[in-house]
Write a protein that holds these residues in place. Structure first.
Motif, PDB file in Angstrom:
ATOM      1  N   GLY A  79     -26.094  92.490   4.101  1.00  0.00           N
ATOM      2  CA  GLY A  79     -25.949  91.139   4.581  1.00  0.00           C
ATOM      3  C   GLY A  79     -24.816  90.620   4.737  1.00  0.00           C
ATOM      4  O   GLY A  79     -24.543  89.818   5.594  1.00  0.00           O
ATOM      5  N   ALA A  80     -23.721  91.583   4.427  1.00  0.00           N
ATOM      6  CA  ALA A  80     -22.236  91.257   4.897  1.00  0.00           C
ATOM      7  C   ALA A  80     -21.992  91.820   6.242  1.00  0.00           C
ATOM      8  O   ALA A  80     -20.891  91.341   6.773  1.00  0.00           O
ATOM      9  N   ALA A  81     -22.734  92.926   6.422  1.00  0.00           N
ATOM     10  CA  ALA A  81     -22.331  93.498   7.779  1.00  0.00           C
ATOM     11  C   ALA A  81     -22.367  92.329   9.045  1.00  0.00           C
ATOM     12  O   ALA A  81     -21.507  92.756   9.864  1.00  0.00           O
ATOM     13  N   PRO A  82     -23.360  91.673   9.010  1.00  0.00           N
ATOM     14  CA  PRO A  82     -23.265  90.664  10.332  1.00  0.00           C
ATOM     15  C   PRO A  82     -21.961  89.617  10.290  1.00  0.00           C
ATOM     16  O   PRO A  82     -21.568  89.379  11.331  1.00  0.00           O
ATOM     17  N   ILE A 134     -26.292  79.630  19.382  1.00  0.00           N
ATOM     18  CA  ILE A 134     -26.548  78.743  18.372  1.00  0.00           C
ATOM     19  C   ILE A 134     -27.623  79.636  17.353  1.00  0.00           C
ATOM     20  O   ILE A 134     -27.333  79.574  16.058  1.00  0.00           O
ATOM     21  N   THR A 135     -28.525  80.149  17.655  1.00  0.00           N
ATOM     22  CA  THR A 135     -29.206  81.049  17.016  1.00  0.00           C
ATOM     23  C   THR A 135     -28.732  82.236  16.305  1.00  0.00           C
ATOM     24  O   THR A 135     -28.772  82.457  15.199  1.00  0.00           O
ATOM     25  N   GLU A 136     -27.710  82.662  16.968  1.00  0.00           N
ATOM     26  CA  GLU A 136     -27.052  83.830  16.439  1.00  0.00           C
ATOM     27  C   GLU A 136     -26.080  83.395  15.396  1.00  0.00           C
ATOM     28  O   GLU A 136     -25.811  84.160  14.175  1.00  0.00           O
ATOM     29  N   ALA A 137     -25.538  82.395  15.573  1.00  0.00           N
ATOM     30  CA  ALA A 137     -24.593  81.613  14.481  1.00  0.00           C
ATOM     31  C   ALA A 137     -25.120  81.181  13.416  1.00  0.00           C
ATOM     32  O   ALA A 137     -24.722  81.643  11.787  1.00  0.00           O
ATOM     33  N   VAL A 190     -26.302  84.690  11.391  1.00  0.00           N
ATOM     34  CA  VAL A 190     -25.106  85.358  10.627  1.00  0.00           C
ATOM     35  C   VAL A 190     -24.767  84.544   9.630  1.00  0.00           C
ATOM     36  O   VAL A 190     -24.708  84.925   8.611  1.00  0.00           O
ATOM     37  N   ALA A 191     -24.832  83.048   9.491  1.00  0.00           N
ATOM     38  CA  ALA A 191     -24.648  82.451   8.153  1.00  0.00           C
ATOM     39  C   ALA A 191     -25.700  82.635   7.168  1.00  0.00           C
ATOM     40  O   ALA A 191     -25.374  82.633   5.766  1.00  0.00           O
ATOM     41  N   LEU A 192     -26.904  82.879   7.481  1.00  0.00           N
ATOM     42  CA  LEU A 192     -27.736  83.103   6.390  1.00  0.00           C
ATOM     43  C   LEU A 192     -28.099  84.617   5.997  1.00  0.00           C
ATOM     44  O   LEU A 192     -28.973  84.618   5.260  1.00  0.00           O
ATOM     45  N   CYS A 193     -27.439  85.495   6.738  1.00  0.00           N
ATOM     46  CA  CYS A 193     -27.739  86.812   6.412  1.00  0.00           C
ATOM     47  C   CYS A 193     -27.250  87.220   4.840  1.00  0.00           C
ATOM     48  O   CYS A 193     -28.201  87.751   4.120  1.00  0.00           O
TER      49      CYS A 193
END
Length: 431
Positions: A224-227, A405-408, A411-414
């Motif tokens: 989860g921290a890798a992204p 926006i989808t990528e951001a 990343v925040a939810l990973c």
């Protein structure tokens, strides 16, 4: 540049020390328009960039000498380092799954011998010369040290977290030490980046060992921290003085501006410094990206399996984590111009999809598998049909912005999805 209006392009180039000749070609990048040295500078607009290209005739003798020089003894050295890395990986895997009595009474001796061999190989590696890049050859001794870490703390006697922490400590010390001995700036940047990533993995597993957390929790946290690391990486690449990109003279005239010390102005651009800066930044970008993808590839089976329906919350977290990882990896490949990095991210996304598919096979019933197969076939057909207008040049700023926006959001939810997938909710509830 601020110049008198009567200057020509040739006079400007001569004033800044650029020599031109009949073999020099000038182009204005806005429209790739040819530029003559006799042309006045008033024809240019603010923001125009002029590119100088020097045409040189190829040397036929150099072309004949090239294959012989490349086909020398350098390939044998490269093959030897790759063979050492393969031996280290095989040794690590074998010792990790070996029974506890395989090296009873000998782990300290065997581990010391492997460490001594790795140190000797690292010394030989750094003595290769000032102009030769260490590159992937440094991974050979690192693979041997991984085997030494498994010997000194086998998972059959200790927990998996302790074993991974020991391996990470050995590889981190080796990478930092080799970085201090490396002579090329690109090698130092690569080794330092590897050491930083391995140190982060080791710290996570040290905390997991101290809190007696299961390995699935530590693996889910790393995945989860890798992204987040990939997202923050571009901001950590170029090391320039703080405030270099801030127009202090304009902002300090505002009443509410924060008064800070202005950095020293750049009077002259040093080509060697700029080249070293770009070399270090490119090395960090490639190394950390590949290391993050390898981290996802190694720990994703531990973090995503098993998909047990009796632990519904963890199953939902693992499904969300896999979907978010695929989104982040597939969308982040758009921002990389390097083909190797982009395809590494895409290959990692495909690997995560494969791991998820294997996990779902053990949960779904035969009827559900048929429905999922039909659904995937429909999605594949839609993607194939949609790729036709894209291949013909269909582009949209709206869709690009929507992808950003989808990528951001992904990343925040990973990391939260990784914590849920690792069972942190039940662990905190138990505390």
């Amino acid at each position: 540049m601020v110049l008198p209006a009567g200057y020509t392009v040739g006079e400007v180039l001569a004033a800044i020390g650029v020599r031109t000749g009949p073999e020099t070609r000038l182009f204005r990048e806005r429209g790739v328009v040819p530029v003559e040295t006799s042309q006045g500078i008033e024809a240019f607009r603010d923001g125009d960039i002029v590119t100088l290209i020097t045409e040189r005739a190829p040397d036929p003798g150099a072309r004949r000498r090239g294959p012989r020089r490349r086909g020398g003894g350098g390939s044998e050295n490269v093959a030897a380092w790759w063979a050492m890395g393969a031996v280290g990986i095989v040794l690590t895997v074998f010792l990790a799954f070996a029974p506890a009595a395989a090296l009873e009474g000998w782990p300290l001796v065997v581990g010391s011998v492997i460490i001594a061999a790795a140190i000797a190989a690292a010394v030989v590696l750094t003595r290769r010369g000032h102009t030769r890049s260490i590159g992937a050859a440094s991974l050979g001794p690192a693979a041997l040290l991984m085997g030494a870490g498994v010997v000194l703390s086998p998972p059959s006697s200790f927990s998996i977290a302790v074993t991974i922490a020991t391996v990470s400590a050995l590889v981190a010390v080796y990478s930092f030490g080799l970085a201090t001995l490396a002579k090329l700036p690109g090698d130092r940047a690569q080794l330092t980046a590897i050491a930083a990533v391995v140190t982060g993995i080791g710290v996570v597993h040290i905390v997991a060992a101290m809190l007696d957390l299961p390995e699935a929790t530590a693996a889910a946290f790393c995945v989860g921290a890798a992204p987040l690391v990939l997202r923050a990486l571009p901001a950590m690449l170029i090391d320039v003085p703080a405030g270099m990109f801030i127009d202090f003279e304009r902002h300090q005239q505002v009443r509410w501006a924060v008064r800070e010390q202005m950095p020293e102005s750049v009077v002259r651009v040093d080509g060697a410094r700029v080249g070293n800066l770009l070399l270090r930044s490119r090395a960090r970008l490639e190394t950390v990206t590949i290391a993050a993808c390898l981290t996802i590839a190694v720990f994703s089976p531990i973090a995503l399996w098993p998909l047990a329906a009796d632990r519904l919350m963890e199953m939902i977290g693992r499904l969300c984590l896999a979907g978010l990882l695929v989104l982040v990896l597939a969308l982040s490949a758009r921002s990389h111009g390097a083909t190797a990095i982009a395809w590494t991210l895409r290959a990692t996304a495909g690997y995560v999809l494969l791991v998820l598919a294997v996990g779902l096979l053990g949960v779904l019933s035969p009827g559900a598998r048929s429905l999922v197969t039909i659904g995937l076939l429909v999605v594949a057909v839609l993607v194939a049909v949609g790729s036709v207008p894209v291949a013909r040049g269909l582009r949209s700023l709206y869709w690009s912005r929507f992808g950003d926006i989808t990528e951001a959001i992904a990343v925040a939810l990973c990391l939260p999805a990784g914590l849920v997938a690792g069972g942190m909710v039940d662990i905190i509830r138990g505390w």
